[in-house]
Scaffold this active site. Sequence first.
Site, short mmCIF file in Angstrom:
data_model
loop_
_atom_site.label_atom_id
_atom_site.label_comp_id
_atom_site.label_asym_id
_atom_site.label_seq_id
_atom_site.Cartn_x
_atom_site.Cartn_y
_atom_site.Cartn_z
N SER A 181 4.81 1.29 -0.94
CA SER A 181 5.63 1.48 -1.76
C SER A 181 5.27 -0.78 -2.11
CB SER A 181 6.88 1.00 -0.69
OG SER A 181 6.80 -0.06 0.14
N GLY A 182 6.77 -0.18 -3.63
CA GLY A 182 6.99 -1.65 -4.42
C GLY A 182 8.09 -1.68 -4.39
N ASP B 68 -1.14 -10.10 -1.75
CA ASP B 68 0.26 -10.37 -1.16
C ASP B 68 -0.26 -11.40 0.22
OD1 ASP B 68 -1.68 -8.80 0.29
OD2 ASP B 68 -0.07 -7.25 -0.29
N THR B 69 -1.26 -11.39 0.93
CA THR B 69 -1.27 -11.63 2.08
C THR B 69 -1.78 -13.47 2.23
OG1 THR B 69 -3.04 -10.83 2.86
CG2 THR B 69 -3.01 -12.50 4.35
N THR C 21 0.76 -2.78 6.23
CA THR C 21 -0.73 -1.87 6.53
C THR C 21 -1.37 -1.96 7.66
OG1 THR C 21 -0.23 -0.47 4.90
CG2 THR C 21 -2.19 -0.54 5.42
N ASN D 124 -9.79 -9.34 8.70
CA ASN D 124 -8.61 -8.16 9.25
C ASN D 124 -9.12 -6.68 9.75
OD1 ASN D 124 -9.48 -9.10 6.07
ND2 ASN D 124 -8.66 -7.45 5.44
N GLY E 283 6.29 -6.45 7.83
CA GLY E 283 6.82 -5.56 8.48
C GLY E 283 6.77 -5.89 9.83
N ALA F 104 0.49 -1.24 0.22
CA ALA F 104 -0.01 -0.83 -0.10
C ALA F 104 0.98 1.13 0.19
CB ALA F 104 -0.72 -0.36 1.18
#
Length: 512
Positions: free
Chosen positions: A17-18, A242-243, A264, A301, A414, A15
């Site tokens: 950065s890539g 991604d999860t 995030t 979530n 993260g 969300a």
Amino acid sequence: MSTKEHRFAAVDLGASSGRVIVGEVAPERLTLHEAHRFPNQPTRVLGTLHWDILSLYQGILNGLKAAANSTPHPLTSIGIDTWAVDYGLLAADGTLLANPVHYRDTRTTHAPEKVAKALSPQALYAATGIQHLPFNTVYQLIAAQGTPALTAAHRLLLIPDLISYWLTGEPGTELTNASTTQLIDPRTRDWATPVAQALGIDLTLFPPLRHPGDPAGTLRQDVLAETGLTTPLPVTAVGSHDTASAVVGVPATTPDFAYIATGTWSLAGLELDAPVLTEASRAANFTNEQGVDGTVRYLRNIMGLWMLQECVRTWSAENIRATGTDLTALLQEAAQATPLRSVVDAGDPAFIAPHHMPDRIAEACRRTGQPVPRTPAETTRCVLDSLALAHRRAIADAARLSGRTVRAVHIVGGGVHNTLLCQLTADACGLPVIAGPAEAAALGNVLVQARAAGAITGGLPELRALLHSTQPLRQYEPTGDHSAWDRAAARLGDAQVTRAATGLGDEEEPCA
């Protein structure tokens, strides 16, 4: 299984950065290095919040060029994972009709009411098993009905599928991400046609489904020319949500684990063999998303570190003391702040939108009769205590609703760098927390590619064994007075989630 070393490029869009990350895989060896990182900065245009998808695509091309230059050996394949629910609309000639709208945009505010008139929440959950979130794709499509872009659309591609299409020219819809649309039947792992028909959603907009490990085309000649990569280079479908890739990247050695994919968002739950579609599961707002190898990601979530990120952004903009923007110092001060002085519901939709987060946290504390945080450190401690409490509740509920026992919690993503959050989660759950790897999504992406290429073999247990033996991990043991967490939960109306009721850490009974 090949005995030589293979290299795989993982495109991992988050969300904020890539990254393009190169994974090197050989028997009993798995390493990553970051080839390129680029920002992901949404843009508001005429009142609507959009993703800057062309900037992201250019970042990916730059990253693939960096990956090509980072090793003298060729890449074996490329895999793509991103966030869920958002999409791009294409014309018949493949032209993008409009910039994808950001899931945090307010256009879906009234969409759930419209959906409920055609299909009750109970019926929608029984058919799809997906948690109610106001930005789910189904609500986005209802909000977009009648707009010029959707009316003219020939194709709808979810974000990772859009990137894959631009790289290869071959459209497809990867299943793990498609399941977040609220248009997939979790029992058949195919489209929930009755749901789409009831809501007037045209499923022919979606190209055919792909599964993790399926081929997704080869790079176009113009992409090869721009990146310096050699032909033919395949793109492999991975867990493109991604999860889904992050859960593959959980280094569990036994099946009785829970996971929290942090960033995030915090995605907290269990890996199951079959969905849980009960009314109790719907009432607890759990989702049944598709995972790799036919698994189900049974999770809730939670707002995640977004709340802290937004607080830091506000303090920085308002020039509120140095520790407001120095995260290391801020966390050190938060660790010394009074524990559980104030907590908020980290699942409250009031925290979804950006801006003014400290004020919203203060108002939530005021509304529940708790002390209002006075400093950035107190606000930070409130956020982290609240996240740990939300982690505890989600894992306890998932175990209770599925009948599973949980004996350890894995934190990946993260959030593993936030040692205070990891320790608080162990304290709240009364269970050991194993933190790492931070790059779980990229690792899961690489592992699925590597298996598809024959570089490694086995199912999820074998992939995770390789992770466990090669990645740095840190274990946190629960400390402190566990009953203090019960009292904090009761302040938020979570009295049902107590140690006695849940059995967290109990060796004999399933957690609840």
